[in-house]
Design a protein around this motif. Sequence first.
Motif, PDB file in Angstrom:
ATOM      1  N   LEU A 346     -19.354 -43.534   6.635  1.00 30.81           N
ATOM      2  CA  LEU A 346     -18.418 -43.186   7.493  1.00 30.81           C
ATOM      3  C   LEU A 346     -18.080 -43.996   8.635  1.00 30.81           C
ATOM      4  N   LEU A 347     -19.340 -44.444   9.234  1.00 29.47           N
ATOM      5  CA  LEU A 347     -19.112 -45.326  10.384  1.00 29.47           C
ATOM      6  C   LEU A 347     -18.964 -46.799   9.942  1.00 29.47           C
ATOM      7  N   LYS A 348     -19.316 -47.313   8.734  1.00 34.21           N
ATOM      8  CA  LYS A 348     -18.939 -48.334   8.311  1.00 34.21           C
ATOM      9  C   LYS A 348     -17.431 -48.432   8.234  1.00 34.21           C
ATOM     10  N   LYS A 349     -16.670 -47.431   7.858  1.00 38.55           N
ATOM     11  CA  LYS A 349     -15.244 -47.384   7.611  1.00 38.55           C
ATOM     12  C   LYS A 349     -14.794 -47.632   9.049  1.00 38.55           C
ATOM     13  N   VAL A 350     -15.337 -46.966  10.026  1.00 38.04           N
ATOM     14  CA  VAL A 350     -14.841 -47.043  11.590  1.00 38.04           C
ATOM     15  C   VAL A 350     -15.107 -48.574  12.160  1.00 38.04           C
ATOM     16  N   GLU A 351     -16.096 -49.525  11.715  1.00 36.63           N
ATOM     17  CA  GLU A 351     -16.090 -50.805  12.052  1.00 36.63           C
ATOM     18  C   GLU A 351     -14.936 -51.491  11.346  1.00 36.63           C
ATOM     19  N   ARG A 352     -14.779 -51.146  10.211  1.00 31.45           N
ATOM     20  CA  ARG A 352     -13.776 -51.878   9.261  1.00 31.45           C
ATOM     21  C   ARG A 352     -12.425 -51.635   9.894  1.00 31.45           C
ATOM     22  N   LYS A 353     -11.985 -50.561  10.530  1.00 31.44           N
ATOM     23  CA  LYS A 353     -10.724 -50.115  11.014  1.00 31.44           C
ATOM     24  C   LYS A 353     -10.689 -51.103  12.292  1.00 31.44           C
ATOM     25  N   TYR A 354     -11.697 -50.886  13.306  1.00 32.39           N
ATOM     26  CA  TYR A 354     -11.576 -51.564  14.499  1.00 32.39           C
ATOM     27  C   TYR A 354     -12.095 -52.823  14.816  1.00 32.39           C
ATOM     28  N   VAL A 355     -12.764 -53.595  14.028  1.00 32.28           N
ATOM     29  CA  VAL A 355     -13.133 -54.865  13.991  1.00 32.28           C
ATOM     30  C   VAL A 355     -12.618 -55.610  12.994  1.00 32.28           C
ATOM     31  N   LYS A 356     -12.882 -55.213  11.724  1.00 33.47           N
ATOM     32  CA  LYS A 356     -12.780 -56.277  10.532  1.00 33.47           C
ATOM     33  C   LYS A 356     -11.292 -56.504  10.318  1.00 33.47           C
ATOM     34  N   GLU A 357     -10.602 -55.413  10.298  1.00 36.79           N
ATOM     35  CA  GLU A 357      -9.252 -55.639  10.073  1.00 36.79           C
ATOM     36  C   GLU A 357      -8.337 -56.510  11.201  1.00 36.79           C
ATOM     37  N   LYS A 358      -9.025 -56.497  12.270  1.00 40.18           N
ATOM     38  CA  LYS A 358      -8.494 -57.306  13.335  1.00 40.18           C
ATOM     39  C   LYS A 358      -8.614 -58.854  13.077  1.00 40.18           C
ATOM     40  N   GLU A 359      -9.956 -58.758  12.648  1.00 44.38           N
ATOM     41  CA  GLU A 359     -10.316 -60.359  12.278  1.00 44.38           C
ATOM     42  C   GLU A 359      -9.378 -61.122  11.183  1.00 44.38           C
ATOM     43  N   PHE A 360      -8.929 -60.061  10.258  1.00 39.63           N
ATOM     44  CA  PHE A 360      -8.235 -60.796   9.298  1.00 39.63           C
ATOM     45  C   PHE A 360      -6.608 -60.252   9.116  1.00 39.63           C
ATOM     46  N   ILE A 361      -6.121 -60.449  10.527  1.00 36.75           N
ATOM     47  CA  ILE A 361      -4.593 -60.092  10.632  1.00 36.75           C
ATOM     48  C   ILE A 361      -3.882 -61.493   9.986  1.00 36.75           C
ATOM     49  N   LYS A 362      -3.096 -60.935   8.975  1.00 41.64           N
ATOM     50  CA  LYS A 362      -2.566 -62.244   8.234  1.00 41.64           C
ATOM     51  C   LYS A 362      -1.371 -62.927   9.079  1.00 41.64           C
ATOM     52  N   ASN A 363      -0.557 -61.949   9.993  1.00 36.54           N
ATOM     53  CA  ASN A 363       0.555 -62.648  10.674  1.00 36.54           C
ATOM     54  C   ASN A 363      -0.050 -63.386  11.722  1.00 36.54           C
TER      55      ASN A 363
END
Length: 559
Positions: A346-363
Amino acid sequence: MTGAEIIVKTLIYNKVKFIFGYPGGAVMPIYDSLFTYKKQIKHILTRHEQGSIHAAQGYARVTGKPGICLSTSGPGSSNLITGLADALIDSTPLLCITGQVSSNLLGTDAFQEIDIIDISIPVTKWNFQITKPDQIFEVISKGLNIATNGRPGPILIDITKNTQVQQLNQVIIFPPKTKTNLKTQNKINKKELQKVIKTIKKARKPIIIIGQGVKLANAENQLKQFAEKTNIPVASTLLGMGILKTNHNLNYGMLGMHGNYQNNILILKSDLIIAIGLRFDDRLIGNIKTISPKTLIIHIDIDNYEINKRLKPTIYLLGNLKHNLNYLIKNFKTNSTEKWVKTFNLLKKVERKYVKEKEFIKNKIGITMPEVINYINLYKKTNCILVTDVGQHQMSASRYFNFTTLKSQITSGGLGTMGFALPAAIGAKIGAKRRQVICIVGDGGFQMTIQELGTIMQYEIPIKIIILNNNFLGMVKQWQDLFFNRRFSNTKIYNPNFTNLSKAYNIKSKKVFVKEKLKENIKKMLKSKEVFLIEILVEKEYNTLPMIPTEKSVSKICF
């Protein structure tokens, strides 16, 4: 037989195949003897003594054998000190041979004389000065044993010049009768191991933390079996990365200052910490006072010095990790930790949302470091070895690199030596010729040992070099950004044209500054069979997150 010839024959007898070094007056007799035996031992001429010892470290990390380094006296030997300190704190087996002025000149401040024995005491596992040729075989053989026996580390042997040229009257037949053989005690404490098993069975929120000691014991498979049998989430130190494959369902990545969110939050909620082959350094745990006194700690390590150094264990096991883990695997039955594992996920998903998704913003216009690592993962070989320098790129690479095979990570952990990666990658490739070696460096650290491009050119060493260039000393800038009100004092760095520079060394190169060109150029580099350098201009306004401020609780982790 001269002392110099005994030195070389002793190394041959001990199955040494490569030496990294730089010649000088106080070791010329040894180099003359190496010329005679060049078919048995290959000498790699680096461009600086620090380059030679870091290359020896890279060689040792991938082979498990001692890296051999050779330098002259004075500045030649003192230039090894940083590498010795790095090897000592990261438990890397090395044998460094330094030349010294003749015995009759010791203590006279002769040309290029320094007291390297006293200087190197704090940064070596053992050192010795040879002043007689009949000491050579026993001392060098003993040094090689000490380097690899127990907790590995660096050895320095200083040899006076007159010893190298002196002839022995007696005939030496290899191997001589004198033989040094040290053995580690591999006995296991079954009583304490049974306590460990009972403690694990009672725990409802256990976590395993793994360090480089697992690699040094060649116990990666045992660790995997132990984690799977106990069904306990696994977090890793920086140097422990790669012990478990990245995609293993119980591998939750790195713990510590730039570690994964779930690890840093849940270690404070755990009722049992099982630390295997690591030291509880400050960047792993942060403020140790925040660890609950109710949390039980099991510490398994080969070095008694690491026990109770920062955290007092409830139970500790000294000795060979492989043997201890084998016993635990054989005697442990079942464990119920499903709810606890779900919390990690569950906390792994939190990091994915607030960190990883920001690292890979395509635009996003600029290129981020994690994007680069992501494309490397797409096209690297499965047998790949990752070599990183020190800084933001080191943390990003360690967090996002897909580790798929054993002994696949080399970096400077405890000392944090900028300039480590390029020469270490040279040694790694020489030690593992059939494996792909990817060297990731920052623009700052790269320039500290940039001259080793000459070594790569001379020996045609086909490593892949990726410079992540943000024209800043990125990690220092990050601290200035977060903790010093963005007062960027002396962290902006003006760089040369790295691609033109690499071409001067006959190294293929490419500069990438447009996101649309990133994928195709990384693919081209990794498919190339030759040495290839790629410079990638990454975002200046980038911070490696998550991050725990120094000396703060891991609960203070920030996004």
